[in-house]
Design a protein around this motif. Structure first.
Motif, PDB file in Angstrom:
ATOM      1  N   SER A 139       0.854  -1.192   0.000  1.00 37.23           N
ATOM      2  CA  SER A 139       0.000   0.000   0.000  1.00 37.23           C
ATOM      3  C   SER A 139       0.884   1.234   0.000  1.00 37.23           C
ATOM      4  N   LEU A 140       0.286   2.375  -0.323  1.00 36.02           N
ATOM      5  CA  LEU A 140       1.022   3.631  -0.303  1.00 36.02           C
ATOM      6  C   LEU A 140       1.545   3.943   1.093  1.00 36.02           C
ATOM      7  N   ALA A 141       0.725   3.663   2.097  1.00 40.41           N
ATOM      8  CA  ALA A 141       1.127   3.970   3.467  1.00 40.41           C
ATOM      9  C   ALA A 141       2.398   3.215   3.853  1.00 40.41           C
ATOM     10  N   GLU A 142       2.551   1.995   3.340  1.00 39.73           N
ATOM     11  CA  GLU A 142       3.723   1.183   3.674  1.00 39.73           C
ATOM     12  C   GLU A 142       4.990   1.674   2.976  1.00 39.73           C
ATOM     13  N   LEU A 143       4.862   2.629   2.060  1.00 39.20           N
ATOM     14  CA  LEU A 143       6.030   3.172   1.368  1.00 39.20           C
ATOM     15  C   LEU A 143       6.681   4.329   2.118  1.00 39.20           C
ATOM     16  N   LYS A 144       6.070   4.767   3.194  1.00 38.43           N
ATOM     17  CA  LYS A 144       6.649   5.869   3.976  1.00 38.43           C
ATOM     18  C   LYS A 144       8.064   5.514   4.427  1.00 38.43           C
ATOM     19  N   GLY A 145       8.961   6.479   4.256  1.00 39.14           N
ATOM     20  CA  GLY A 145      10.340   6.276   4.664  1.00 39.14           C
ATOM     21  C   GLY A 145      11.172   5.477   3.686  1.00 39.14           C
ATOM     22  N   ASP A 172       7.364  12.099   2.884  1.00 38.16           N
ATOM     23  CA  ASP A 172       7.741  10.906   3.633  1.00 38.16           C
ATOM     24  C   ASP A 172       8.455   9.856   2.788  1.00 38.16           C
ATOM     25  N   VAL A 173       8.638  10.140   1.493  1.00 41.29           N
ATOM     26  CA  VAL A 173       9.324   9.192   0.615  1.00 41.29           C
ATOM     27  C   VAL A 173      10.415   9.927  -0.156  1.00 41.29           C
ATOM     28  N   LYS A 174      11.367   9.171  -0.655  1.00 40.55           N
ATOM     29  CA  LYS A 174      12.429   9.737  -1.479  1.00 40.55           C
ATOM     30  C   LYS A 174      12.205   9.289  -2.916  1.00 40.55           C
ATOM     31  N   VAL A 175      12.075  10.237  -3.839  1.00 41.01           N
ATOM     32  CA  VAL A 175      11.874   9.930  -5.251  1.00 41.01           C
ATOM     33  C   VAL A 175      13.210  10.077  -5.982  1.00 41.01           C
ATOM     34  N   VAL A 176      13.620   9.018  -6.667  1.00 40.46           N
ATOM     35  CA  VAL A 176      14.899   9.037  -7.382  1.00 40.46           C
ATOM     36  C   VAL A 176      14.678   8.701  -8.848  1.00 40.46           C
TER      37      VAL A 176
END
Length: 329
Positions: A139-145, A172-176
């Motif tokens: 889920s999106l929530a589990e992608l935090k951090g 809350d996420v890092k986009v690369v």
């Protein structure tokens, strides 16, 4: 943000280099540019070994050569680029006359004040997918951090940014940045938690057992459009080109729909994806038979507003000012 703006507008790729094909294409076009005249048409496109969609079909079926030669173009060259920002560079450098690319890089370039004109929307409602690594987030929530990758400067990038903003987890996420050609291996290694990918790679990764967290089909306004633009300097020499070129692409769009099985075979062979994946990823209703379908224009306007609001497009502009005025034959 400064790095992101640089990447979007100049094709900076955080250590990535252009593919051999794109470098070769630019070098070839440098030679063409030196002797460019009114009888030469230089077309750039983003994608596989050959263009797909109406442009690719017009090329394969001979419609393009037949009609453009009648219009006085003796030389028609094609240059392939791995992504939109690289194609933008070639347009800015005067190495191309026409470019076929996604909405995000095309809008970013125009917002910089570069003199391009929009000829056509060739495809709209193009789906982007968010695919996770195996045994990872569901889920999106589990992608935090965690780290999420995408091909920056693409319609998939715009989808990802819009999705994260909707979910209120952008901070809350890092986009690369990662090219689509490297996505599967990166997910397998666990280098990234998820990848925002294209309409065809998404279903392919799903078929390989990678879980799908989300797709742009679930969000109004987050799907992409594919565009054809031309430089104003070229159009100044060829004012009747837009009408002629649009007539060619309209004919090709109608023909590929009338011969859908043959077209799907061509598309699958060109992109190297299985036929069933191509049929899933490309409903032919997405391909426009008219230059500016209302649904496509609405999507394009929404994308432009989002890019401007996020500071990813340098300035705002009216789509009506960007659209070329077709001259009568």
């Amino acid at each position: 943000m400064a790095c992101l703006l640089l990447l979007l507008t100049t094709g900076c790729s955080q250590g990535e280099t252009k593919s051999a094909q794109s470098v070769e294409a630019v070098n070839v076009n440098n030679t063409v540019a030196a002797s460019n005249n009114i009888s030469t048409l230089r077309i750039g496109y983003v994608g596989s070994s050959e263009p797909t969609g109406p442009l690719g079909w017009a090329k394969k079926k001979g419609i393009l050569d037949r009609e453009l030669q009648q219009a006085g173009f003796k030389n028609i060259t094609f240059a392939r680029f791995p992504n939109g920002p690289d194609l933008n560079e070639a347009l800015v450098a005067g190495q191309l006359d026409v470019g076929s690319l996604g909405d995000t890089p095309a809008i970013v370039l125009r917002a910089r004040g570069q003199e391009t004109r929009l000829l056509r929307i060739t495809q709209f409602n193009t789906t982007a997918w968010l695919v996770a690594k195996k045994n990872g987030a569901r889920s999106l929530a589990e992608l935090k951090g965690q780290k999420i990758a995408t091909q920056k400067g693409s319609y998939m990038h715009r989808y990802l940014l819009g999705l994260l903003a909707e979910a209120k987890i952008a901070k809350d996420v890092k986009v690369v940045h990662l090219m689509t050609t490297e996505a599967k291996a990166a997910l397998e290694r666990g280098d990234v938690a998820a990848y925002a990918t294209s309409s065809d790679l998404g279903p392919f990764l799903k078929s390989q057992g990678f879980p799908v967290i989300d797709s742009s089909a679930n969000h109004k306004g987050l799907s992409g459009t594919s565009l054809v633009v031309a430089t104003e300097s070229f159009l100044a020499k060829q004012p009747d080109f837009p009408q002629k070129f649009n007539a060619i692409l309209t004919e090709a769009a109608k023909d590929l729909k009338a011969n859908s099985e043959e077209y799907y075979q061509y598309h699958a062979q060109t992109t190297k994806y299985p036929l069933d994946i191509i049929k899933i990823s490309l409903p032919l209703k997405q391909i426009s038979e008219e230059p500016l379908p209302a649904e496509g224009v609405k999507l394009l306007e929404g994308t432009k507003k989002f890019l401007v609001s996020q500071g990813l497009a340098k300035s705002d502009f009216k789509l009506t000012d960007w659209v070329v005025n077709e001259q009568p034959r």
